[in-house]
Design an enzyme around this catalytic site. Structure first.
Site, short mmCIF file in Angstrom:
data_model
loop_
_atom_site.label_atom_id
_atom_site.label_comp_id
_atom_site.label_asym_id
_atom_site.label_seq_id
_atom_site.Cartn_x
_atom_site.Cartn_y
_atom_site.Cartn_z
N GLY A 15 -0.59 12.90 -9.11
CA GLY A 15 -0.11 11.97 -10.12
C GLY A 15 1.28 11.43 -9.88
O GLY A 15 1.96 11.00 -10.82
N ASN A 17 2.08 8.64 -8.45
CA ASN A 17 2.06 7.21 -8.81
C ASN A 17 1.98 7.02 -10.31
O ASN A 17 2.59 6.10 -10.87
CB ASN A 17 0.92 6.51 -8.08
CG ASN A 17 1.22 6.35 -6.60
OD1 ASN A 17 1.98 5.49 -6.20
ND2 ASN A 17 0.64 7.23 -5.79
N MET A 105 -10.57 9.84 -7.25
CA MET A 105 -11.42 10.03 -6.08
C MET A 105 -12.90 10.06 -6.43
O MET A 105 -13.62 11.01 -6.12
CB MET A 105 -11.02 11.31 -5.33
CG MET A 105 -9.55 11.37 -4.97
SD MET A 105 -9.01 9.86 -4.12
CE MET A 105 -9.62 10.19 -2.50
N HIS A 106 -13.33 9.01 -7.10
CA HIS A 106 -14.74 8.91 -7.50
C HIS A 106 -15.18 7.45 -7.36
O HIS A 106 -14.53 6.56 -7.92
CB HIS A 106 -14.89 9.37 -8.95
CG HIS A 106 -16.26 9.19 -9.52
ND1 HIS A 106 -17.26 10.12 -9.39
CD2 HIS A 106 -16.79 8.17 -10.24
CE1 HIS A 106 -18.36 9.68 -10.01
NE2 HIS A 106 -18.10 8.50 -10.52
N LEU A 108 -17.04 4.37 -8.37
CA LEU A 108 -17.54 3.91 -9.67
C LEU A 108 -18.79 3.05 -9.46
O LEU A 108 -18.80 2.13 -8.66
CB LEU A 108 -16.45 3.13 -10.38
CG LEU A 108 -15.24 3.98 -10.78
CD1 LEU A 108 -14.02 3.10 -11.02
CD2 LEU A 108 -15.55 4.83 -12.01
N HIS A 127 -4.60 1.64 -3.09
CA HIS A 127 -5.23 2.20 -1.89
C HIS A 127 -4.24 2.19 -0.73
O HIS A 127 -3.62 1.15 -0.46
CB HIS A 127 -6.49 1.41 -1.53
CG HIS A 127 -7.24 1.99 -0.37
ND1 HIS A 127 -7.73 3.28 -0.38
CD2 HIS A 127 -7.58 1.48 0.82
CE1 HIS A 127 -8.31 3.53 0.77
NE2 HIS A 127 -8.24 2.45 1.52
N1 LIG Z 1 -16.83 1.02 -6.94
C1 LIG Z 1 -15.55 1.39 -6.65
N2 LIG Z 1 -15.11 2.59 -7.03
C2 LIG Z 1 -13.84 2.96 -6.71
C3 LIG Z 1 -13.00 2.11 -5.97
C4 LIG Z 1 -13.50 0.82 -5.61
O1 LIG Z 1 -12.78 -0.01 -4.98
N3 LIG Z 1 -14.78 0.50 -5.97
N4 LIG Z 1 -11.73 2.55 -5.57
C5 LIG Z 1 -11.65 4.00 -5.63
C6 LIG Z 1 -10.50 4.72 -5.05
N5 LIG Z 1 -10.88 5.01 -3.65
C7 LIG Z 1 -10.13 4.40 -2.71
O2 LIG Z 1 -9.13 3.68 -3.02
C8 LIG Z 1 -11.94 5.90 -3.31
C9 LIG Z 1 -12.07 7.10 -4.00
C10 LIG Z 1 -13.09 7.99 -3.66
C11 LIG Z 1 -13.99 7.69 -2.66
C12 LIG Z 1 -15.10 8.66 -2.33
O3 LIG Z 1 -15.70 8.61 -1.28
N6 LIG Z 1 -15.38 9.56 -3.30
C13 LIG Z 1 -16.49 10.53 -3.15
C14 LIG Z 1 -15.96 11.92 -3.46
C15 LIG Z 1 -14.81 12.22 -2.52
C16 LIG Z 1 -14.05 13.47 -2.98
O4 LIG Z 1 -14.36 14.03 -4.05
O5 LIG Z 1 -13.10 13.85 -2.23
C17 LIG Z 1 -17.57 10.20 -4.15
O6 LIG Z 1 -17.28 9.51 -5.16
O7 LIG Z 1 -18.69 10.67 -3.92
C18 LIG Z 1 -13.88 6.49 -1.97
C19 LIG Z 1 -12.85 5.59 -2.30
C20 LIG Z 1 -11.98 4.49 -7.01
N7 LIG Z 1 -13.39 4.18 -7.14
N1 LIG Z 2 -8.94 5.96 -1.90
C1 LIG Z 2 -8.02 6.26 -2.95
C2 LIG Z 2 -6.80 6.96 -2.43
O1 LIG Z 2 -6.79 7.50 -1.34
N2 LIG Z 2 -5.76 6.96 -3.26
C3 LIG Z 2 -4.54 7.64 -2.88
O2 LIG Z 2 -4.45 8.91 -3.53
C4 LIG Z 2 -3.06 9.25 -3.60
C5 LIG Z 2 -2.77 9.69 -5.02
O3 LIG Z 2 -1.47 10.23 -5.04
P1 LIG Z 2 -0.84 10.67 -6.47
O4 LIG Z 2 -1.90 11.51 -7.15
O5 LIG Z 2 0.40 11.43 -6.09
O6 LIG Z 2 -0.54 9.40 -7.23
C6 LIG Z 2 -2.27 7.98 -3.25
O7 LIG Z 2 -1.84 8.07 -1.91
C7 LIG Z 2 -3.31 6.90 -3.37
O8 LIG Z 2 -3.07 5.79 -2.55
#
Ligand SMILES: Nc1nc2c(c(=O)[nH]1)N[C@@H](CN(C=O)c1ccc(C(=O)N[C@@H](CCC(=O)O)C(=O)O)cc1)CN2
Ligand SMILES: NCC(=O)N[C@@H]1O[C@H](COP(=O)([O-])[O-])[C@@H](O)[C@H]1O
Length: 222
Positions: A15, A17, A105-106, A108, A127
């Protein structure tokens, strides 16, 4: 000053950010109000950061939904769809104008995206990569590895709109980060540089969207 834009923040981890946004709002430099912070991970330190700032928090647990379905690809898909539909309901009940993913990290699904689109609630994401490069998780580490292989000499961070295709939404703000000469910057030092860049980009990017939303509100009330 116009009334603050209502924001819901989605997180999964530290958290830092989120903290940058909390601090800027507290300093009166972001015209927004965080109505709730929601995490998909119970131990996310960002939940503590929100609580310290007297911001309502919620842990939304995917495992609870997975347990209600068979551990098959179809069962997991159903669980995720139910999870996403409930997440949308939770968020919309707070009537935010903007949802900001800060390390959420999910992925959507349309079961989340469609209800928010219907409610005209914008969704943006931070990102740590340049548009179209290193989509998904571990982008910082992957970029560093590509640099060590001589494949790239820069990476970056961006704020972008969230669409179904992960990290492919329209960029809102992009900031390039050059790699240092000599190939001797380890991944930890590089990751620190990326995070420091993010803390600025998240504020500038959110502020750009806040101003867009304020302008839309003024136009619709004119
Ligand atoms: N439909 C969308 N969902 C999300 C986006 C997006 O652009 N479109 N951005 C993400 C954030 N993100 C990257 O910036 C990102 C987060 C998570 C994953 C991913 O592969 N998640 C897995 C679980 C991975 C884990 O638990 O470590 C999953 O959901 O099965 C990819 C990209 C937010 N969502
Ligand atoms: N694909 C999404 C992704 O990788 N997001 C990344 O998770 C970190 C969260 O840091 P924080 O919890 O310290 O804000 C940040 O580096 C952000 O860019």
């Amino acid at each position: 000053m116009a009334s603050p834009i209502r924001i819901t923040v989605l997180i999964s981890g530290n958290g830092s950010n989120l903290q940058a946004v909390i601090d800027k709002i507290a300093a009166g430099q972001l015209n927004a109000s965080i109505v709730r912070v929601i995490s998909n991970r119970k131990t996310a330190f960002g939940l503590e950061r929100a609580s310290k700032a007297n911001i309502p928090t919620q842990y939304h647990n995917l495992v609870k939904y997975k347990k209600q379905h068979p551990a098959t690809p179809e069962g997991v898909q159903l669980a995720r769809e139910e999870y996403d539909a409930e997440l949308a309901r939770l968020i919309l009940a707070d009537t935010p104008e903007l949802v900001v993913c800060l390390g959420f990290m999910h992925i959507l699904s349309p079961q989340f995206l469609e209800p928010l689109e219907a409610a005209k609630t914008r969704i943006i994401n931070l990102h740590p990569a340049l548009p179209g490069a290193f989509n998904g998780v571990n982008a910082i580490e992957r970029a560093h590895a590509a640099w060590l292989e001589g494949q790239i000499d820069k990476t970056g961070v961006m704020m972008h709109d969230v669409i179904s295709e992960v990290d492919m939404g329209t960029p809102i703000l992009v900031r390039e980060i050059p790699f240092q000469k000599g190939r001797d910057e380890n991944v930890e030092a590089f990751e620190t540089r990326v995070h420091e860049t993010e803390w600025g980009v998240v504020i500038e990017g959110v502020d750009l969207v806040l101003k867009e939303l304020q302008a839309q509100k003024q136009q619709s009330s004119a």
